[in-house]
Write an enzyme that holds these catalytic residues in place. Structure first.
Site, PDB file in Angstrom:
ATOM      1  N   PHE A  50       1.051  -1.018  -0.169  1.00 41.23           N
ATOM      2  CA  PHE A  50      -0.341   0.039  -0.095  1.00 41.23           C
ATOM      3  C   PHE A  50       0.772   1.061   0.026  1.00 41.23           C
ATOM      4  O   PHE A  50       0.533   1.916   0.571  1.00 41.23           O
ATOM      5  CB  PHE A  50      -0.964   0.166   0.799  1.00 41.23           C
ATOM      6  CG  PHE A  50      -1.555  -1.354   0.985  1.00 41.23           C
ATOM      7  CD1 PHE A  50      -2.622  -1.509   0.094  1.00 41.23           C
ATOM      8  CD2 PHE A  50      -1.394  -2.366   2.440  1.00 41.23           C
ATOM      9  CE1 PHE A  50      -3.231  -3.016   0.394  1.00 41.23           C
ATOM     10  CE2 PHE A  50      -2.348  -2.952   2.353  1.00 41.23           C
ATOM     11  CZ  PHE A  50      -3.664  -3.620   1.750  1.00 41.23           C
ATOM     12  N   GLY A  95       2.802   0.130 -11.901  1.00 38.91           N
ATOM     13  CA  GLY A  95       3.432  -1.353 -11.926  1.00 38.91           C
ATOM     14  C   GLY A  95       3.131  -1.867 -13.698  1.00 38.91           C
ATOM     15  O   GLY A  95       4.312  -2.352 -14.791  1.00 38.91           O
ATOM     16  N   ILE A 108      -8.067  -3.744 -19.430  1.00 46.19           N
ATOM     17  CA  ILE A 108      -7.905  -5.195 -18.121  1.00 46.19           C
ATOM     18  C   ILE A 108      -7.393  -6.293 -18.618  1.00 46.19           C
ATOM     19  O   ILE A 108      -7.866  -7.197 -19.551  1.00 46.19           O
ATOM     20  CB  ILE A 108      -9.535  -5.123 -18.180  1.00 46.19           C
ATOM     21  CG1 ILE A 108     -10.427  -4.302 -17.662  1.00 46.19           C
ATOM     22  CG2 ILE A 108      -9.679  -6.673 -16.880  1.00 46.19           C
ATOM     23  CD1 ILE A 108      -9.723  -3.467 -16.469  1.00 46.19           C
ATOM     24  N   ASN A 115      -6.492  -8.896 -16.713  1.00 50.32           N
ATOM     25  CA  ASN A 115      -7.158 -10.890 -15.877  1.00 50.32           C
ATOM     26  C   ASN A 115      -8.265  -9.830 -15.349  1.00 50.32           C
ATOM     27  O   ASN A 115      -8.244  -9.382 -14.239  1.00 50.32           O
ATOM     28  CB  ASN A 115      -5.874 -10.372 -15.035  1.00 50.32           C
ATOM     29  CG  ASN A 115      -6.154 -12.199 -14.288  1.00 50.32           C
ATOM     30  OD1 ASN A 115      -7.307 -12.115 -13.490  1.00 50.32           O
ATOM     31  ND2 ASN A 115      -5.624 -13.207 -14.113  1.00 50.32           N
ATOM     32  N   LYS A 132     -10.243 -11.790 -13.325  1.00 46.11           N
ATOM     33  CA  LYS A 132     -10.728 -12.269 -11.864  1.00 46.11           C
ATOM     34  C   LYS A 132      -9.338 -11.335 -10.848  1.00 46.11           C
ATOM     35  O   LYS A 132      -9.751 -10.077  -9.836  1.00 46.11           O
ATOM     36  CB  LYS A 132      -9.675 -13.779 -12.151  1.00 46.11           C
ATOM     37  CG  LYS A 132      -9.868 -13.903 -10.386  1.00 46.11           C
ATOM     38  CD  LYS A 132      -9.468 -15.309 -10.477  1.00 46.11           C
ATOM     39  CE  LYS A 132     -10.651 -16.258 -11.017  1.00 46.11           C
ATOM     40  NZ  LYS A 132     -10.657 -18.002 -10.907  1.00 46.11           N
ATOM     41  N   THR A 133      -8.116 -11.228 -11.231  1.00 50.23           N
ATOM     42  CA  THR A 133      -6.853  -9.987 -10.407  1.00 50.23           C
ATOM     43  C   THR A 133      -7.482  -8.475 -10.510  1.00 50.23           C
ATOM     44  O   THR A 133      -8.307  -7.909  -9.552  1.00 50.23           O
ATOM     45  CB  THR A 133      -5.432 -10.255 -10.951  1.00 50.23           C
ATOM     46  OG1 THR A 133      -5.489  -9.977 -11.984  1.00 50.23           O
ATOM     47  CG2 THR A 133      -5.756 -11.995 -10.675  1.00 50.23           C
ATOM     48  N   LYS A 183      -4.559   1.367 -17.840  1.00 58.37           N
ATOM     49  CA  LYS A 183      -4.281   3.238 -17.882  1.00 58.37           C
ATOM     50  C   LYS A 183      -3.641   2.450 -15.846  1.00 58.37           C
ATOM     51  O   LYS A 183      -3.780   3.619 -15.660  1.00 58.37           O
ATOM     52  CB  LYS A 183      -5.635   3.255 -17.608  1.00 58.37           C
ATOM     53  CG  LYS A 183      -5.851   3.638 -18.982  1.00 58.37           C
ATOM     54  CD  LYS A 183      -7.129   4.471 -18.298  1.00 58.37           C
ATOM     55  CE  LYS A 183      -7.422   6.298 -19.346  1.00 58.37           C
ATOM     56  NZ  LYS A 183      -8.680   6.915 -19.509  1.00 58.37           N
ATOM     57  N   GLU A 219      -4.856   1.834  -7.693  1.00 59.16           N
ATOM     58  CA  GLU A 219      -5.081   3.078  -6.527  1.00 59.16           C
ATOM     59  C   GLU A 219      -6.566   3.380  -7.046  1.00 59.16           C
ATOM     60  O   GLU A 219      -7.071   3.800  -5.958  1.00 59.16           O
ATOM     61  CB  GLU A 219      -4.147   3.960  -6.825  1.00 59.16           C
ATOM     62  CG  GLU A 219      -2.977   3.013  -6.138  1.00 59.16           C
ATOM     63  CD  GLU A 219      -2.155   3.844  -6.232  1.00 59.16           C
ATOM     64  OE1 GLU A 219      -1.048   4.391  -5.741  1.00 59.16           O
ATOM     65  OE2 GLU A 219      -1.444   4.144  -7.923  1.00 59.16           O
TER      66      GLU A 219
END
Length: 700
Positions: free
Chosen positions: A236, A508, A590, A592, A594-595, A662, A666
């Site tokens: 975090f 990331g 997007i 994944n 699920k994650t 993108k 956060e």
């Protein structure tokens, strides 16, 4: 290479999941250096400001199993070029309560902890100054705020526009100090081999730690430091930068010539690894009777440490959210006797959007306009701060889709009129934004020759802090290499791998994924030049991205979202519940499903925790944080979370990067606390402008 079905976008199970469930994924404390490990325990200051007048380690040194007691008198010297609180055990001066003033190295953690209590320390202390207020005479404007953004920004005549506005909203909103509490405490295990240091560490990016270690220990280059961090149990923001724990582990290992491990306790994390600064924010909005904004003013006061400067960019989100010809944002700091603050999930936007979105809700009520409609009426065609076009902006779509999914239509705008037994029931909305950026990342891809199946080794110093990077990057690599997941071997979390910036700023996957994509394209070009034939000994290609995308200067790039919540308040006890919520996002590609849902869900839950629970309470007389553990620093748990509907819009944005990513880590927390505070007002008719919404505030 064989073309296979694309896997980017699919809800692939976590590749690292089985190892984590079985306990075979080695975190920092669980590394095996191949030799006995010594343990480090810390003696911390009990005063906020002053100087050590006596430090006697004699009794501790005499205990069986104690290898050394490090103090400013005998600790190895560190470079004076180190910033902030990193020059540990180099001086007798004390700058904040909890500062490390001595350290015990022992054969076991139990011996080290026992010896800490035997180190005698006395101080010449001064009264602590920890009170943040807007009328302090020593408030100052820093050179810039975090991320390099301008401290202040003003366009037009704000005061004149406010004076002429038909309706003006003027209010002060406050957020408290908050502390990171990832599951894994900060841990560092250090070993020296001559002048070469290996550090197994819990961090958000090994390369982000290397330079401070090189500087601190006067090493010649980064090649003398290897930081290994393949698995991290949450962060975090607290693990984004070097903290005293890394320096102390390396310092102690050098002093005793052994591998040394330091695991901070939960209590120590409240003083040694940063926190989110408290804020006092004055928002003024000027509008015409139809709700179109003519002026926005957002003035922020927050604290920083006396030992170092950290300026959270609290008002920068206000610069891009809504159209208004006259606009001002400012930041002022107070240097206090507190530990150095640092970034915490969505720094700046999290506290700043709480204030702005609460103010927009109050303005909507004053004007008699639905708060969703008020936001839509003030949608800017271009970035109102930079006057450049958007790469993409789907906030209106998020608001309309969220309203439909939540069932917003027909909402009675009057506060305090809906009840269910003793529960007062209300609904709230807030918008969200976070910048979409990219930083430098290098990558190396090796295709192994020999017999089928062809194997692809992808190496990049990315970091998985629990977000799913192991899986997402493997998906990106599989598609970029036109192969399947089973043929991709990913290596991350090691400074010996090609350079990459850390996990943070929602950059990331966008950065590391772009580097993988571009390196794979170069690999394809090389193979084409070879007639499509892989050399017998394989092929290795290096590539990457240098930093921001080319369009970053010409376009404004942001993720957007909208939160809708139902809030219930017990009329007898003041207890607050959020039984259901809907969040809709526009976040480009997007990777994944699920994650990604997990990240959006986790961000919102952290925003709910901010709204209802989280507050670090500082004793202004003694200067310490009184609730420095998870028994008294309350965070949301399963029982606090109701039904949460997560959705995202299809959004194609080729300008942000090669993959249109993108970033999503956060955006989920941004605006969530405001939506809940707005729902609380709608339920009760009480406007609480200082978080968290604890039961006592219902009765004041």
């Amino acid at each position: 290479m064989t073309t296979v079905d694309r896997v980017v976008g699919a809800g692939i199970d976590r590749i690292d999941g089985p190892a984590k469930v079985r306990g075979t994924a080695p975190y920092a404390y669980e590394q095996d250096p191949g030799e006995p490990i010594a343990h480090l325990a810390l003696v911390q200051s009990t005063v906020n400001r002053g100087r050590i007048t006596r430090l006697d380690p004699t009794v501790a040194e005499a205990l069986p199993g104690v290898l050394a007691v490090l103090t400013p008198a005998n600790a190895p010297r560190l470079s004076e070029e180190l910033a902030s609180d990193l020059p540990v055990l180099q001086s007798l001066d004390v700058h904040y309560q909890g500062q490390v003033v001595a350290a015990v190295v022992a054969e076991t953690s139990e011996i080290a902890a026992a010896a800490v209590g035997e180190v005698l320390v006395e101080y010449a202390a001064q009264p602590p100054d920890v009170h943040l207020a807007v009328d302090r005479p020593d408030l100052y404007a820093p050179p810039n705020v975090m991320g390099g953004a301008a401290t202040d920004s003003e366009i037009g005549d704000v005061e004149g526009a406010l004076a002429a506005a038909a309706v003006v909203h003027d209010a002060v909103y406050e957020t408290p100090t908050q502390h990171h509490n990832p599951i894994e405490m900060h841990t560092s295990m250090a070993r020296w081999n001559g002048d070469t240091l290996t550090l197994w560490d819990a961090d958000q990016g090994p390369h982000t730690i290397v330079d401070d270690l090189v500087t601190g220990f006067g090493l010649d280059s980064g090649d003398q430091v290897r930081v290994v961090s393949p698995y991290v149990g949450g962060a975090f923001g607290s693990k984004a930068f070097t903290h005293p724990n890394q320096m102390l582990a390396a310092l102690a290992a050098r002093a005793v010539g052994r591998t040394v491990v330091l695991e901070l306790s939960r209590q120590q994390m409240f003083s040694l690894v940063g926190h989110r600064t408290p804020t006092i924010q004055r928002i003024r909005l000027g509008a015409d009777p139809e709700g179109r904004l003519s002026a926005i003013s957002h003035e922020v006061v927050e604290h920083t440490a006396r030992i170092s400067e950290f300026a959270e960019q609290t008002a920068t989100g206000t610069r891009v959210m809504y159209a208004a010809p006259h606009r001002r944002t400012t930041h002022r700091l107070a240097r206090l006797d507190v530990p150095p603050p640092t970034i915490m999930r969505a720094p700046g936007e999290t506290p700043g959007m709480y204030a702005l979105e609460s103010a927009m809700d109050e303005l909507a009520h004053t004007l008699g306009i639905d708060p969703v409609e008020l936001r839509i009426r003030n949608e800017p065609e271009r970035d109102p701060e930079r006057d450049v076009p958007w790469s993409s902006r789907s906030l209106v779509g998020c608001l309309r889709t969220g309203a439909e999914r939540f069932g917003w239509a027909g909402r009675d705008p009057r506060p305090g009129v809906r009840t269910d037994g003793r529960w007062l029931v209300g609904t709230g909305v807030a918008a969200a934004t976070y910048p979409a950026r990219r930083r430098r990342a290098d990558c190396r891809i090796t295709v192994h020759g020999g017999a089928a199946p062809v194997r692809h080794l992808v190496e990049i110093d990315g970091s998985d802090i629990g977000t799913g990077a192991w899986t997402a990057l493997s998906q990106i690599a599989a598609d970029a290499l036109h192969t399947d997941l089973a043929s991709v071997e990913l290596r991350i979390g090691d400074s010996a791998l090609p350079f990459a910036g850390g996990a943070g700023g929602s950059m990331g996957t966008a950065s590391w994924g772009s580097a993988i994509e571009l390196t794979a394209r170069e690999l394809h070009r090389r193979l084409d030049a070879l007639g499509g034939q892989l050399p017998p000994d394989g092929l290795t290609v290096e590539g990457g991205v240098p930093g921001p995308s080319d369009a970053a200067e010409t376009h404004s790039m942001h993720t957007f979202g909208a939160h809708f919540v139902e809030v219930r308040v017990d009329a007898d006890t003041g207890e607050v519940r959020v039984p259901r919520a809907t969040s809709v996002y526009a976040a480009g590609t997007i990777v994944n499903a699920k994650t990604a849902r997990s990240q959006f869900l986790g961000g919102f839950c952290m925003g709910l925790s901010m709204a209802l629970h989280e507050e670090s309470v500082q004793d202004e007389h003694f200067g310490h944080y009184a609730n420095h553990d998870l028994a008294e620093y309350h965070v949301a748990t399963n029982a606090d979370i109701g039904e949460i509907d997560i959705a995202w819009l299809e959004e194609d944005d080729p300008l942000v990067n090669e993959l249109g990513i993108k970033g999503i880590g956060e955006i989920g927390i941004v605006g969530a606390a405001a939506a809940i505070a707005n729902g609380y007002w709608h339920a009760t008719g009480k406007r609480i402008r200082d978080l968290p919404l604890t039961p006592d505030k219902f009765f004041r």
